[in-house]
Write a protein that holds these residues in place. Structure first.
Motif, PDB file in Angstrom:
ATOM      1  N   ALA A 684      -4.650  29.852   0.881  1.00  0.00           N
ATOM      2  CA  ALA A 684      -4.690  30.049  -0.575  1.00  0.00           C
ATOM      3  C   ALA A 684      -4.928  28.730  -1.292  1.00  0.00           C
ATOM      4  CB  ALA A 684      -3.396  30.694  -1.050  1.00  0.00           C
ATOM      5  N   THR A 685      -4.417  27.635  -0.737  1.00  0.00           N
ATOM      6  CA  THR A 685      -4.652  26.314  -1.334  1.00  0.00           C
ATOM      7  C   THR A 685      -6.110  25.917  -1.187  1.00  0.00           C
ATOM      8  OG1 THR A 685      -2.371  25.656  -0.838  1.00  0.00           O
ATOM      9  CG2 THR A 685      -3.940  23.891  -1.300  1.00  0.00           C
ATOM     10  N   ILE A 686      -6.674  26.134  -0.006  1.00  0.00           N
ATOM     11  CA  ILE A 686      -8.088  25.805   0.213  1.00  0.00           C
ATOM     12  C   ILE A 686      -8.974  26.655  -0.687  1.00  0.00           C
ATOM     13  CG2 ILE A 686      -9.979  25.940   1.893  1.00  0.00           C
ATOM     14  CD1 ILE A 686      -7.905  25.202   4.058  1.00  0.00           C
ATOM     15  N   ALA A 687      -8.648  27.948  -0.795  1.00  0.00           N
ATOM     16  CA  ALA A 687      -9.489  28.871  -1.567  1.00  0.00           C
ATOM     17  C   ALA A 687      -9.362  28.683  -3.071  1.00  0.00           C
ATOM     18  CB  ALA A 687      -9.143  30.313  -1.200  1.00  0.00           C
ATOM     19  N   GLY A 688      -8.358  27.921  -3.508  1.00  0.00           N
ATOM     20  CA  GLY A 688      -8.213  27.661  -4.938  1.00  0.00           C
ATOM     21  C   GLY A 688      -7.233  28.561  -5.648  1.00  0.00           C
ATOM     22  N   LEU A 689      -6.558  29.460  -4.916  1.00  0.00           N
ATOM     23  CA  LEU A 689      -5.568  30.322  -5.543  1.00  0.00           C
ATOM     24  C   LEU A 689      -4.333  29.525  -5.954  1.00  0.00           C
ATOM     25  CD1 LEU A 689      -5.099  33.366  -6.184  1.00  0.00           C
ATOM     26  CD2 LEU A 689      -3.837  33.500  -4.036  1.00  0.00           C
ATOM     27  N   ILE A 690      -3.986  28.530  -5.146  1.00  0.00           N
ATOM     28  CA  ILE A 690      -2.861  27.643  -5.426  1.00  0.00           C
ATOM     29  C   ILE A 690      -3.408  26.235  -5.629  1.00  0.00           C
ATOM     30  CG2 ILE A 690      -0.743  26.632  -4.509  1.00  0.00           C
ATOM     31  CD1 ILE A 690      -0.458  29.194  -2.819  1.00  0.00           C
ATOM     32  N   GLU A 691      -3.031  25.601  -6.715  1.00  0.00           N
ATOM     33  CA  GLU A 691      -3.482  24.235  -7.005  1.00  0.00           C
ATOM     34  C   GLU A 691      -2.353  23.260  -6.701  1.00  0.00           C
ATOM     35  OE1 GLU A 691      -4.524  24.733 -11.123  1.00  0.00           O
ATOM     36  OE2 GLU A 691      -6.642  24.939 -10.647  1.00  0.00           O
ATOM     37  N   ARG A 692      -2.611  22.344  -5.779  1.00  0.00           N
ATOM     38  CA  ARG A 692      -1.606  21.329  -5.455  1.00  0.00           C
ATOM     39  C   ARG A 692      -1.654  20.172  -6.433  1.00  0.00           C
ATOM     40  NH1 ARG A 692       0.705  20.897  -0.585  1.00  0.00           N
ATOM     41  NH2 ARG A 692       2.003  19.446  -1.759  1.00  0.00           N
ATOM     42  N   TYR A 718       1.484  45.017  -3.567  1.00  0.00           N
ATOM     43  CA  TYR A 718       0.627  45.732  -4.509  1.00  0.00           C
ATOM     44  C   TYR A 718      -0.856  45.751  -4.133  1.00  0.00           C
ATOM     45  CZ  TYR A 718       4.732  45.550  -7.529  1.00  0.00           C
ATOM     46  OH  TYR A 718       5.992  45.686  -8.039  1.00  0.00           O
ATOM     47  N   ASP A 719      -1.276  44.858  -3.239  1.00  0.00           N
ATOM     48  CA  ASP A 719      -2.701  44.785  -2.897  1.00  0.00           C
ATOM     49  C   ASP A 719      -2.864  44.378  -1.431  1.00  0.00           C
ATOM     50  OD1 ASP A 719      -5.424  44.749  -3.028  1.00  0.00           O
ATOM     51  OD2 ASP A 719      -5.595  43.082  -4.443  1.00  0.00           O
ATOM     52  N   PRO A 720      -2.403  45.212  -0.493  1.00  0.00           N
ATOM     53  CA  PRO A 720      -2.416  44.837   0.925  1.00  0.00           C
ATOM     54  C   PRO A 720      -3.805  44.582   1.494  1.00  0.00           C
ATOM     55  CG  PRO A 720      -1.885  47.161   0.654  1.00  0.00           C
ATOM     56  CD  PRO A 720      -1.838  46.562  -0.706  1.00  0.00           C
ATOM     57  N   ASP A 721      -4.850  45.043   0.806  1.00  0.00           N
ATOM     58  CA  ASP A 721      -6.214  44.804   1.272  1.00  0.00           C
ATOM     59  C   ASP A 721      -6.849  43.588   0.596  1.00  0.00           C
ATOM     60  OD1 ASP A 721      -6.187  47.051   2.959  1.00  0.00           O
ATOM     61  OD2 ASP A 721      -6.723  48.373   1.288  1.00  0.00           O
ATOM     62  N   HIS A 722      -6.054  42.787  -0.086  1.00  0.00           N
ATOM     63  CA  HIS A 722      -6.577  41.623  -0.806  1.00  0.00           C
ATOM     64  C   HIS A 722      -7.279  40.666   0.157  1.00  0.00           C
ATOM     65  CE1 HIS A 722      -6.562  37.908  -3.225  1.00  0.00           C
ATOM     66  NE2 HIS A 722      -6.443  38.704  -4.283  1.00  0.00           N
ATOM     67  N   LEU A 723      -8.341  40.056  -0.315  1.00  0.00           N
ATOM     68  CA  LEU A 723      -9.132  39.137   0.506  1.00  0.00           C
ATOM     69  C   LEU A 723      -8.262  38.051   1.142  1.00  0.00           C
ATOM     70  CD1 LEU A 723     -11.954  38.028   1.432  1.00  0.00           C
ATOM     71  CD2 LEU A 723     -11.895  36.617  -0.640  1.00  0.00           C
ATOM     72  N   MET A 724      -7.324  37.474   0.373  1.00  0.00           N
ATOM     73  CA  MET A 724      -6.527  36.378   0.905  1.00  0.00           C
ATOM     74  C   MET A 724      -5.611  36.839   2.036  1.00  0.00           C
ATOM     75  SD  MET A 724      -7.516  33.595  -0.249  1.00  0.00           S
ATOM     76  CE  MET A 724      -6.336  32.854   0.857  1.00  0.00           C
ATOM     77  N   LEU A 725      -5.153  38.061   2.002  1.00  0.00           N
ATOM     78  CA  LEU A 725      -4.325  38.565   3.098  1.00  0.00           C
ATOM     79  C   LEU A 725      -5.163  38.786   4.344  1.00  0.00           C
ATOM     80  CD1 LEU A 725      -1.941  41.098   1.301  1.00  0.00           C
ATOM     81  CD2 LEU A 725      -1.543  38.699   1.879  1.00  0.00           C
ATOM     82  N   ASP A 726      -6.395  39.232   4.166  1.00  0.00           N
ATOM     83  CA  ASP A 726      -7.301  39.406   5.300  1.00  0.00           C
ATOM     84  C   ASP A 726      -7.615  38.052   5.933  1.00  0.00           C
ATOM     85  OD1 ASP A 726      -8.966  40.815   7.069  1.00  0.00           O
ATOM     86  OD2 ASP A 726     -10.720  40.398   5.834  1.00  0.00           O
ATOM     87  N   ILE A 727      -7.892  37.061   5.081  1.00  0.00           N
ATOM     88  CA  ILE A 727      -8.157  35.704   5.579  1.00  0.00           C
ATOM     89  C   ILE A 727      -6.926  35.159   6.292  1.00  0.00           C
ATOM     90  CG2 ILE A 727      -8.569  33.315   4.858  1.00  0.00           C
ATOM     91  CD1 ILE A 727     -10.344  34.409   2.620  1.00  0.00           C
ATOM     92  N   THR A 728      -5.749  35.383   5.720  1.00  0.00           N
ATOM     93  CA  THR A 728      -4.507  34.870   6.300  1.00  0.00           C
ATOM     94  C   THR A 728      -4.284  35.413   7.703  1.00  0.00           C
ATOM     95  OG1 THR A 728      -3.483  34.622   4.119  1.00  0.00           O
ATOM     96  CG2 THR A 728      -2.003  34.776   6.008  1.00  0.00           C
ATOM     97  N   ARG A 729      -4.483  36.698   7.865  1.00  0.00           N
ATOM     98  CA  ARG A 729      -4.290  37.298   9.185  1.00  0.00           C
ATOM     99  C   ARG A 729      -5.270  36.707  10.191  1.00  0.00           C
ATOM    100  NH1 ARG A 729      -2.502  41.300  12.327  1.00  0.00           N
ATOM    101  NH2 ARG A 729      -3.974  42.154  13.840  1.00  0.00           N
TER     102      ARG A 729
END
Length: 812
Positions: A684-692, A718-729
């Protein structure tokens, strides 16, 4: 045939040099779209890469940036700049050469964009940042060549994925751009060539004469290696003798914590006061630079180091490499060996020092692989989508873009050549809206679709924040360490989690010094010197390497030999006894041993899948055993085996290893596990969802963890098919969990499982009983007690020591 300008030929002659054949080939083929040069360390590959550029620029007719050089290390870029200045200055060439890294002053960075040098030396992160500016087309307008040094190193990480995406952007700006890759250690040249080339264009592979074989062997010591452990303290007297006998020795370790401990121990044994330094990534920059300068000036006899000195930096007169601990990877070992005798046609000299008895076998296997030039490496799979999301934001920061054109551009990068338009659009939608569950929040609505069909930043001011968070290297949440008092000397950094575990009075190692923790003040750990003999070791995260698949297979093949004349007697005796009382692991089969000890049933699974995978396997097997009523109590894992202990024996192991059942167990475990949250945070940090990094301040590791945990829980609910969860797995499966190695093991063994039951510990399992966490031994006499426990276990396993040498022999 392409010829060097006369003044180049004269300069070579004045040095008593002749151009090498591979350098001439690179000159002749300079107009080809992409070239990959594989040449030995010291073979002049860097000059080979630059010769066409120097020749082009020698007449002074080019304005602006001509050649871009990309290095995985800031220090390597600085070193190359120093080395390039020699021919340029001595031939009086009208060529400006500059570097641009995170250490470059802001004023120079600004000037470089307005008035770029002819040759710019940089890193993947700085290149990505340069492409994010509106004036990037003007800055790169005259770019002719890109040289990627140590390309094998970048090809194995997300830094490389980001770099190759940046190259696709440069190629769109400069269609005639030529690409050059340089490396000394490439296990699969065609795979690297595929990454380097603009897909589907070809990339030519040029192999230089490999030169003489390295002089590499195992260090002979008076004392045998211990049965477990990773410190190799037993070998310090022999190592010091080697240091005295050579000009400069690099003593490599696989982790920072091991390097710190070894430096401390070798310094305690250094009665002659030999000048020895330490170098790793957590030390203060000034301290690293001081060590580097001392190396260049020949002031140090030895440097205890980690991967920071792996790559092609030419530091001083290094004539010996010592690798402490099994190398885990043949390619890495070859790279490290190349640091010694950094000259063409001069054999490198290296010694391996196994930390324990099992590592003796791995070291011999690695030596054989080096002699056969059998490098290892596992395929990385498709380009990661979190890096692609960051790239889309970087492109948007530079100005409006057309999605169709950007997709066509991205799939020219080798790792993304199979990316579907649907996958690309999912990343684009994530960058624009944050995804279904986050659409209501303005902070994640970063892109908007204009009426003319182009995409642009919704708020132009967000470009600054995008630039501040460019990069794929994940911080380890470290805190600065300084001596207490006003103007206290900086020592380096320790992990935030380790700092949180300290109480006033605790001691730890950093920079080879024992220091005492006093306080945490303004996000800085304040310490004082301490005269303690045994510190609490700073648990630097570092990189914990897993033994490669190819090296693991080679070890299993070694077990099939009738005898082992290349192994020390103490190790061959150990394997001989194992074969007599049980059996050794075999290719295509899985050996499981079961035996009682201390009132518990122990099950040893010899999977040879690497530490991360064997750790995951232990967790999954213990869960499966619990479900089937076998009452496991705990487990531990090494690169080669998983040891599980409990109340009941395993009678039928086959159901435990059904791959679908293991996969289901993994899914259930991952669903609520910290591994997923840790992986989610990184992606999420790399993708820009979280800003360090923010314009006003920087989030601490705990703040970032807190916000990422909330996001993870929200998306999961609320969104188990979210792109970031797919990437995380996907990232977790091939990273910390390394389930791919378990799948490889399962495919390799099928249903060929050998369960061997014994009435006592077997020789092969005995070292597992001594692993950290298995033997609860504490106190001042820890080493003595551990040695006594080792003797007791080995006697139980059937090995007895010869009284004179403590050599373990087979009692028959």
């Amino acid at each position: 045939m392409a010829m060097l300008p006369q003044h180049f030929t004269d300069w070579f002659t004045s040095k008593g040099w002749a151009i090498h054949p591979h350098q001439q080939t690179m000159l002749e083929r300079a107009d080809e779209p992409a070239l990959l040069l594989i040449a030995p360390t010291g073979g002049g590959k860097t000059l080979a890469g630059f010769l066409p550029s120097l020749a082009d620029l020698s007449d002074g007719g080019h304005e602006g940036l001509h050649t871009l050089y990309i290095s995985p290390l800031k220090a390597l870029a600085s070193d190359i700049k120093r080395n390039l200045r020699t021919p340029v200055d001595e031939m009086g060439l009208p060529i400006r050469i500059e570097d641009r890294t995170g250490d470059t002053p802001a004023s120079r960075k600004k000037r470089q964009r307005a008035d770029p040098p002819h040759i710019l030396l940089t890193t993947p992160e700085s290149l990505a940042l340069l492409t994010s500016y509106e004036d990037a087309p003007r800055m790169f307008a005259g770019l002719k060549r890109v040289i990627v040094d140590e390309i094998h190193s970048l090809a194995e990480s997300k830094r490389g994925d980001q770099m190759f995406l940046a190259l696709s952007r440069l190629q769109a700006l400069c269609p005639d751009l030529k690409r050059v890759g340089l490396s000394a250690t490439v296990e699969d040249p065609h795979a690297i060539a595929h990454l380097l080339a603009k897909n589907p264009d070809p990339c030519a592979i040029i192999n230089a004469d490999p030169g003489p074989a390295p002089d590499i062997q195992m260090l002979v010591t008076d004392e045998a290696p211990p049965w477990s452990g990773a410190g190799a303290k037993y070998a310090i007297p022999a190592v010091l003798e080697q240091v005295k006998a050579h000009k400069t020795t690099l003593i490599f370790h696989n982790t920072r914590a091991q390097a710190e401990l070894y430096f401390h121990n070798i310094w305690l044994a250094n009665d002659e006061g030999l000048p020895i330094g330490i170098h790793h990534g957590s030390l203060d920059r000034q301290q690293r630079e001081k060590v580097e300068q001392a190396m260049v000036e020949g002031q140090l006899k030895a440097i205890v180091c980690t991967g920071t000195l792996d790559l092609g930096i030419d530091w001083g007169d290094v004539d010996l490499i010592i690798q402490i601990g099994a190398p885990k990877n043949v390619k890495r070992l070859v790279q490290r060996i190349g640091r010694a005798n950094h000259r063409y046609n001069a054999p490198s000299k290296a010694l391996l020092v196994p930390a324990n008895r099992f590592e003796v076998v791995e070291c011999v296997a690695a030596l054989e692989a080096v002699k056969e030039s059998a490098l290892d490496g596992d395929p990385r799979g498709p380009g990661p989508r979190d890096v692609l999301c960051q790239h889309i934001l970087i492109v948007a920061a530079a100005g409006p873009f057309d999605a169709e054109a950007l997709y066509d551009e991205v799939i020219t990068a080798g790792a993304y050549s199979a990316l579907t338009r649907e996958e690309f659009d999912a990343c684009l939608d994530f960058c624009a809206t944050g995804g279904y569950a986050l659409r209501a929040y303005d902070q994640w609505k970063r892109l908007q679709h204009r009426p003319d069909g182009l995409w642009q930043l919704r708020d132009p001011r967000s470009a600054q924040r995008i630039r501040m968070n460019i990069g794929t290297i994940q911080d380890t949440d470290t805190l600065k360490v300084r001596f207490k008092g006003r103007g206290g000397k900086p020592l380096g950094e320790i992990e935030e989690g380790f700092a949180a575990s300290l109480t006033p009075g605790d001691t730890f190692l950093i920079g080879g010094q024992i220091v005492r923790y006093d306080s945490l003040r303004e996000m800085t750990v304040q310490v004082t010197r301490d005269a303690a003999k045994k510190p609490k070791i700073a648990t630097f995260l570092g990189t914990k390497f897993a033994t490669s698949t190819q090296l693991s297979h080679r070890i299993i093949e070694m077990f099939q030999r009738e005898s082992w004349p290349d192994l020390p007697k103490h190790t061959s005796n150990w394997l001989t006894l194992q074969r007599k009382v049980s059996r050794l692991p075999e290719p295509g089969r899985l050996l499981i041993e079961s035996f009682p000890h201390d009132g518990r049933v122990h099950t040893a699974v010899y999977g040879f899948a690497g530490r991360n995978a064997m750790q995951t396997l232990g967790l999954l097997l213990s869960k499966r055993m619990e479900e089937t009523g076998l009452n496991p109590l705990g487990f531990l894992a090494t690169d080669y085996a998983t040891l599980i202990w409990g109340l009941d024996p395993v009678r039928d192991p086959a159901p435990l290893f059904e791959i679908e059942a293991l996969r289901d167990g993994l899914d259930r475990w991952l669903a609520g596990n910290a591994v997923m949250k840790r992986t989610f945070r990184a992606s999420a940090t790399i993708a820009g969802l979280i800003e360090r990094n923010l314009p006003s301040n920087r989030k601490t590791g705990r703040q970032a963890t807190f916000s990422s945990d909330i996001l993870y829980d929200t998306l999961t609910k609320y969104d188990p098919d979210h792109l970031m969860l797919d990437i995380t797995r996907q990232e977790a499966m091939r990273g910390l969990v390394d389930f791919g190695r378990i799948e490889e093991m399962a495919a390799r063994i099928g249903d060929r499982i050998d369960l061997v039951e014994h009435d006592r510990i077997t020789p092969l399992a005995a070292p597992l009983m001594l692993e950290v966490g298995r033997v609860p031994i504490k106190g001042l006499a820890e080493e003595k007690l551990l040695a006594e426990e080792a003797e007791r276990l080995m006697a139980t396993a059937g090995l007895t020591p010869e009284p004179s040498k403590r050599e373990w022999r087979v009692p028959f």
